[in-house]
Write an enzyme that holds these catalytic residues in place. Structure first.
Site, PDB file in Angstrom:
ATOM      1  N   ASP A   1      42.635  34.968  33.460  1.00 32.28           N
ATOM      2  CA  ASP A   1      41.685  36.256  33.233  1.00 32.28           C
ATOM      3  C   ASP A   1      42.817  36.532  32.013  1.00 32.28           C
ATOM      4  O   ASP A   1      41.988  36.857  30.888  1.00 32.28           O
ATOM      5  CB  ASP A   1      41.848  37.110  33.883  1.00 32.28           C
ATOM      6  CG  ASP A   1      41.184  38.318  33.949  1.00 32.28           C
ATOM      7  OD1 ASP A   1      40.745  38.835  32.732  1.00 32.28           O
ATOM      8  OD2 ASP A   1      41.014  39.718  34.627  1.00 32.28           O
TER       9      ASP A   1
ATOM     10  N   GLU B   1      42.969  34.801  40.695  1.00 33.81           N
ATOM     11  CA  GLU B   1      43.115  34.893  39.369  1.00 33.81           C
ATOM     12  C   GLU B   1      44.310  35.756  38.631  1.00 33.81           C
ATOM     13  O   GLU B   1      44.937  35.955  39.485  1.00 33.81           O
ATOM     14  CB  GLU B   1      42.249  36.265  39.122  1.00 33.81           C
ATOM     15  CG  GLU B   1      40.115  35.941  38.942  1.00 33.81           C
ATOM     16  CD  GLU B   1      39.599  37.358  38.863  1.00 33.81           C
ATOM     17  OE1 GLU B   1      40.106  38.231  37.565  1.00 33.81           O
ATOM     18  OE2 GLU B   1      38.732  37.992  39.924  1.00 33.81           O
TER      19      GLU B   1
ATOM     20  N   ASP C   1      43.036  38.474  43.286  1.00 32.60           N
ATOM     21  CA  ASP C   1      43.356  38.827  41.833  1.00 32.60           C
ATOM     22  C   ASP C   1      44.681  39.122  42.098  1.00 32.60           C
ATOM     23  O   ASP C   1      44.724  40.493  42.396  1.00 32.60           O
ATOM     24  CB  ASP C   1      42.632  39.614  41.614  1.00 32.60           C
ATOM     25  CG  ASP C   1      42.386  39.317  40.061  1.00 32.60           C
ATOM     26  OD1 ASP C   1      43.836  39.446  39.689  1.00 32.60           O
ATOM     27  OD2 ASP C   1      42.233  40.380  39.118  1.00 32.60           O
TER      28      ASP C   1
ATOM     29  N   LYS D   1      36.045  38.688  29.905  1.00 36.16           N
ATOM     30  CA  LYS D   1      35.305  40.349  29.581  1.00 36.16           C
ATOM     31  C   LYS D   1      34.861  40.717  28.370  1.00 36.16           C
ATOM     32  O   LYS D   1      35.749  40.914  27.237  1.00 36.16           O
ATOM     33  CB  LYS D   1      36.327  40.983  30.529  1.00 36.16           C
ATOM     34  CG  LYS D   1      36.974  41.016  31.848  1.00 36.16           C
ATOM     35  CD  LYS D   1      38.027  41.848  31.973  1.00 36.16           C
ATOM     36  CE  LYS D   1      38.199  41.190  34.230  1.00 36.16           C
ATOM     37  NZ  LYS D   1      39.866  42.015  34.916  1.00 36.16           N
TER      38      LYS D   1
ATOM     39  N   CYS E   1      34.649  42.873  34.784  1.00 37.59           N
ATOM     40  CA  CYS E   1      34.194  44.108  34.108  1.00 37.59           C
ATOM     41  C   CYS E   1      35.699  44.872  34.806  1.00 37.59           C
ATOM     42  O   CYS E   1      36.377  44.706  35.408  1.00 37.59           O
ATOM     43  CB  CYS E   1      32.724  44.634  34.573  1.00 37.59           C
ATOM     44  SG  CYS E   1      32.769  45.053  36.130  1.00 37.59           S
TER      45      CYS E   1
ATOM     46  N   LYS F   1      42.635  42.469  45.574  1.00 34.27           N
ATOM     47  CA  LYS F   1      43.801  42.869  44.450  1.00 34.27           C
ATOM     48  C   LYS F   1      44.744  42.370  45.578  1.00 34.27           C
ATOM     49  O   LYS F   1      45.273  43.314  46.016  1.00 34.27           O
ATOM     50  CB  LYS F   1      43.660  44.029  44.044  1.00 34.27           C
ATOM     51  CG  LYS F   1      41.905  44.263  43.214  1.00 34.27           C
ATOM     52  CD  LYS F   1      42.817  43.671  41.994  1.00 34.27           C
ATOM     53  CE  LYS F   1      41.030  43.709  40.791  1.00 34.27           C
ATOM     54  NZ  LYS F   1      41.919  43.127  39.513  1.00 34.27           N
TER      55      LYS F   1
ATOM     56  N   ASP G   1      30.997  44.884  39.459  1.00 31.74           N
ATOM     57  CA  ASP G   1      30.796  45.642  40.178  1.00 31.74           C
ATOM     58  C   ASP G   1      31.803  47.044  39.816  1.00 31.74           C
ATOM     59  O   ASP G   1      31.936  48.463  40.750  1.00 31.74           O
ATOM     60  CB  ASP G   1      31.017  45.278  41.455  1.00 31.74           C
ATOM     61  CG  ASP G   1      32.733  45.087  41.959  1.00 31.74           C
ATOM     62  OD1 ASP G   1      33.645  45.030  40.631  1.00 31.74           O
ATOM     63  OD2 ASP G   1      33.646  45.260  42.818  1.00 31.74           O
TER      64      ASP G   1
ATOM     65  N   ASP H   1      32.332  38.792  38.858  1.00 27.35           N
ATOM     66  CA  ASP H   1      32.476  40.190  39.216  1.00 27.35           C
ATOM     67  C   ASP H   1      32.458  41.785  38.674  1.00 27.35           C
ATOM     68  O   ASP H   1      32.876  41.926  37.887  1.00 27.35           O
ATOM     69  CB  ASP H   1      33.640  40.187  39.143  1.00 27.35           C
ATOM     70  CG  ASP H   1      34.967  41.126  39.750  1.00 27.35           C
ATOM     71  OD1 ASP H   1      34.502  41.862  40.698  1.00 27.35           O
ATOM     72  OD2 ASP H   1      35.598  41.711  39.060  1.00 27.35           O
TER      73      ASP H   1
END
Length: 350
Positions: free
Chosen positions: A238, A213, A187, A262, A289, A159, A316, A314
């Site tokens: 995204d 992302e 991301d 998502k 997610c 991130k 997790d 992704d």
């Protein structure tokens, strides 16, 4: 078969550690589980994972939306998923409606005796997921990345988006610590401007970043295209894609190389449509997610395993929870997600 009821179960699960992105910090999963019941004793589970920043929902708003949805679906045939989703479309709340969508698909799979991965296409048996390193100190990010690799993970998602110079330093230090075999994707969660994104991502290119992302604000489609045209790192949309129409907009404007689907943004029915749009356009997809229990992550894993255009995962979010009420469902081992061959989602709730 008719729907006879819908049970709504709010949950509050602490996280193992704070989850920090450029959009803010999260300390617990305040979601909602949904159980749709039928007159044939076949039931389906779904989950809503509200986000103030992404789905514009709270746990309270999800509960309110589901109570509005409940009388609209009782008496309906759960096989008529598209009809039901159209009927409840006016109700506010993407993840609230997604929970219903997931539960209906669970019922469908159970009734016909097939796992949803088979219903969706049965393209692959497993998929490697990224493991996320949230925003924090450089040294903490490096330690977390090393821990992921040492435990068998091979895809790290970092991130970024708050401090560009620090973002670059983290990538540099992580590469020095884990080498270049593990993949790193980043991301920004809308954290950069066009100018900052181009400058920062060009600096990151030397560290072999798999993709970035959502570098810009979700509405800045022209800016996304500009970034894409000025850096070598592939750009993934995204937050810019919630609906099939959004996916078409990305395709028409050449705004991204990839799209992150998502279920909490779009629902499962629309997620399938987005995947088909991307397949027709030749745009590779990832399934992502929120922070979710294994119900949501299992649904995402079935989707990823079913559709060929979905090459990345992704998935997790369940790993961040201190506990999970889900029985069975997705198994994550050394960064690889698998589901069994039980019908529907292949899970229950304790």
């Amino acid at each position: 078969m008719k729907i006879t009821g819908m049970r709504i179960h709010p949950i509050l699960i602490p996280l193992r550690k704070p989850f920090v992105t450029s959009l803010g910090s999260k300390y617990q999963h305040d979601g909602v589980l949904v159980k749709i019941e039928t007159d044939e004793n076949v039931f389906g589970w779904g989950e809503a994972a509200p986000s103030k920043n992404i789905t514009k929902e709270t746990q309270e708003s999800v509960i309110k939306s589901l109570n509005e949805i409940k009388p609209l679906i009782v008496g309906e045939n759960p096989f008529e998923v598209e009809k039901i989703m159209d009927k409840i479309n006016y109700v506010f709340g993407p993840s609230a409606k997604a929970s219903v969508d997931i539960a209906l698909h669970d019922i469908f799979g159970k009734k016909i005796g097939l796992p949803l991965k088979n219903v969706f296409g049965d393209d692959k048996k497993e998929i490697r997921t990224s493991i996320t390193v949230s925003i924090g100190k450089v040294e903490d990010a490096v330690k977390e990345a090393v821990k992921i690799v040492d435990s068998g993970g091979r895809n790290i998602k970092l991130k970024i988006g708050l401090k560009p110079d620090e973002d670059i330093e983290k990538i540099k230090k992580i590469r020095e610590s884990i080498g270049y075999e593990p993949r790193i994707r980043v991301d920004a969660n809308q954290g950069y401007s066009v100018e900052t994104a181009i400058k920062t991502l060009r600096e990151m290119e030397r560290y072999e970043i798999e993709f970035v992302e959502q570098p810009l604000n979700a509405k800045d489609i022209d800016g996304m295209r500009m970034v894409r045209n000025n850096v070598s790192i592939p750009v993934m949309a995204d937050e810019s894609v919630h609906t099939p129409g959004d996916a078409v907009n990305i395709v028409k404007n050449d705004a991204a190389d990839m799209i992150n689907i998502k279920i909490m943004k779009s629902g499962l029915s629309n997620a399938l449509k987005i995947a088909d749009i991307c397949s027709a356009a030749g745009i590779i997809c990832m399934v992502g997610c929120m922070i979710e229990t294994k119900i949501g992550v299992t649904a995402g894993t079935h989707l990823a395993l079913g559709k060929r255009i979905i090459r990345f995962a992704d998935l997790d979010g369940h790993l961040d929870l201190k506990f999970d009420p889900t029985i069975n469902g997705v198994r994550t081992e050394k960064g690889v997600n698998k589901v069994g061959d039980d019908a529907g989602l292949g899970l229950d709730v304790d």
